[in-house]
Design an enzyme around this catalytic site. Structure first.
Site, PDB file in Angstrom:
ATOM      1  N   LYS A   1      15.981 -13.324  -9.761  1.00 45.25           N
ATOM      2  CA  LYS A   1      16.848 -13.742 -11.252  1.00 45.25           C
ATOM      3  C   LYS A   1      18.231 -12.440 -10.653  1.00 45.25           C
ATOM      4  O   LYS A   1      19.618 -12.287 -10.847  1.00 45.25           O
ATOM      5  CB  LYS A   1      16.341 -12.097 -11.408  1.00 45.25           C
ATOM      6  CG  LYS A   1      16.148 -10.664 -10.829  1.00 45.25           C
ATOM      7  CD  LYS A   1      14.879  -9.834 -11.225  1.00 45.25           C
ATOM      8  CE  LYS A   1      14.591  -9.948 -11.406  1.00 45.25           C
ATOM      9  NZ  LYS A   1      12.479  -9.090 -12.381  1.00 45.25           N
TER      10      LYS A   1
ATOM     11  N   SER B   1      -2.621  -0.206   6.689  1.00 48.18           N
ATOM     12  CA  SER B   1      -1.443  -1.006   5.840  1.00 48.18           C
ATOM     13  C   SER B   1      -0.226  -0.598   7.208  1.00 48.18           C
ATOM     14  O   SER B   1      -0.124   0.381   7.504  1.00 48.18           O
ATOM     15  CB  SER B   1      -0.982  -0.848   4.592  1.00 48.18           C
ATOM     16  OG  SER B   1      -0.201  -0.966   4.382  1.00 48.18           O
TER      17      SER B   1
ATOM     18  N   SER C   1       5.042  -7.348  -1.132  1.00 47.11           N
ATOM     19  CA  SER C   1       6.811  -7.335  -1.151  1.00 47.11           C
ATOM     20  C   SER C   1       6.579  -8.618  -0.997  1.00 47.11           C
ATOM     21  O   SER C   1       7.782  -8.967  -0.230  1.00 47.11           O
ATOM     22  CB  SER C   1       7.426  -6.773  -0.722  1.00 47.11           C
ATOM     23  OG  SER C   1       8.883  -6.403  -1.133  1.00 47.11           O
TER      24      SER C   1
ATOM     25  N   TYR D   1       0.337   6.848  -5.318  1.00 49.30           N
ATOM     26  CA  TYR D   1       1.761   6.476  -5.949  1.00 49.30           C
ATOM     27  C   TYR D   1       0.984   7.078  -7.327  1.00 49.30           C
ATOM     28  O   TYR D   1      -0.110   7.227  -7.716  1.00 49.30           O
ATOM     29  CB  TYR D   1       0.461   5.184  -6.782  1.00 49.30           C
ATOM     30  CG  TYR D   1       0.877   4.186  -5.633  1.00 49.30           C
ATOM     31  CD1 TYR D   1       1.613   4.280  -4.575  1.00 49.30           C
ATOM     32  CD2 TYR D   1       0.504   2.822  -5.631  1.00 49.30           C
ATOM     33  CE1 TYR D   1       2.048   2.938  -3.564  1.00 49.30           C
ATOM     34  CE2 TYR D   1       0.147   2.058  -4.496  1.00 49.30           C
ATOM     35  CZ  TYR D   1       1.407   1.783  -3.491  1.00 49.30           C
ATOM     36  OH  TYR D   1       0.553   0.919  -2.440  1.00 49.30           O
TER      37      TYR D   1
END
Length: 316
Positions: free
Chosen positions: A216, A151, A206, A54
């Site tokens: 939104k 993951s 997520s 990241y």
């Protein structure tokens, strides 16, 4: 905040956890990122997830700096290894060399003596599984890592790793970090059943479908300014969710949430936490107020009628 066991280990993690993908170290300013982490800690979140890749290590630095003021035993720090961290032939994957070197680099960037949960960010078909598991086991033996996880591994890959670990006496995987939300439910077919049987907890990412399940984004309307879908660097991750069909379903789910007296995001998070095999849902946040709202999903129990109404929308 409620806490759950991570798999069948003795480690307890908050039902809502804070991640740093696409935010800390890159798109969110450092001071804001630290305020978000402080707010999360204040509200009982004890699980903080990051990865070496990241922002090429910058996220780990920000997360480590923000948590340094707190007692080390009071939080669970997770990071990952797999994706390229350089241009060299050994700067990626799950070889012994890359795992050991990147663990040491992550420890330095995070500013800690040990990582609570060290995760294989993806499966590496080019490295023998035995080599990967032995390297992870060595890190546990050395005290640099307390627990190991993976993951986005398939059920077959997880099963192979568990059997090999049992056969050779390696430290066992205790967690898997998959994508899971109302619009991406692939783990329900085989990953969840296997992991529940084997005691591997899910730390899902997520959970709000990259923001679609916040309400939104509206059918027939342009994406809001300042949203992830309006960010050229980030929109690729949400575009696949922004179909007209999904937008219509999200609008229907928002009505169901309102009738139940909660925001859509909290309904979506509570829906994920209905699964006993899920240990925690990782949220992202660019403002402390988002965390204040999302943590309210912890402990929410959805009624059978509410779950049925949700299923009818998702299956339509």
């Amino acid at each position: 905040m409620n806490y759950r066991k991570l798999g069948k280990s003795g480690l307890r993690v908050s039902e809502i956890s804070l991640g740093s993908w696409l935010t800390y170290g890159s798109s969110v300013e450092k001071e804001t990122a630290i305020r978000c982490i402080d707010k999360a800690y204040e509200l009982g979140i004890n699980f903080f997830d990051t990865a070496n890749v990241y922002a090429r290590g910058e996220s780990e630095k920000v997360v480590g700096e923000a948590l340094r003021k707190y007692p080390r035993e009071s939080y669970v720090l997770a990071t990952k290894v797999f994706f390229p961290m350089g241009d060299g032939p050994n700067d990626r994957g799950l070889s012994r060399k890359h795992i050991i070197e990147q663990c040491n680099a992550s420890l330095k960037r995070l500013g800690v003596d040990y990582i609570d949960l060290y995760q294989c960010h993806r499966f590496d078909p080019e490295t023998p599984l035995d080599e990967t598991l032995q390297a992870l086991d060595d890190l546990v033996t050395q005290g640099k890592v307390l627990y190991v996880g993976v993951s986005e591994w398939t059920a077959v890959q997880i099963n192979d790793a568990l059997h090999l670990a049992d056969k050779n006496g390696y430290d066992r995987i205790i967690s898997n970090q998959p994508v899971y939300n109302m619009f991406n439910r692939y783990i329900e077919e085989s990953v969840l059943p296997l992991c529940e049987r084997e005691g591997v907890g899910q730390i899902v990412f997520s959970p709000l479908a990259q923001g679609l399940l916040t309400g939104k984004y509206k059918p027939g309307q342009p994406v809001p300014q300042g949203s992830r879908a309006a960010n050229p660097e980030q929109k690729m991750f949400i575009e696949r969710y922004l179909t007209e069909n999904n937008l219509q379903k999200a609008a229907q789910l928002e009505k169901i949430a309102a009738e139940a007296g909660m925001p859509l995001a909290n309904l979506a998070l509570a829906w994920i936490l209905r699964q006993p095999g899920v240990s925690s849902a990782i949220i992202g946040a660019s403002r402390p107020a988002q965390i204040e709202q999302n943590v309210k999903a912890s402990g929410v129990k959805l009624t059978p009628d509410l779950l049925q109404a949700i299923d009818e929308v998702l299956e339509s």
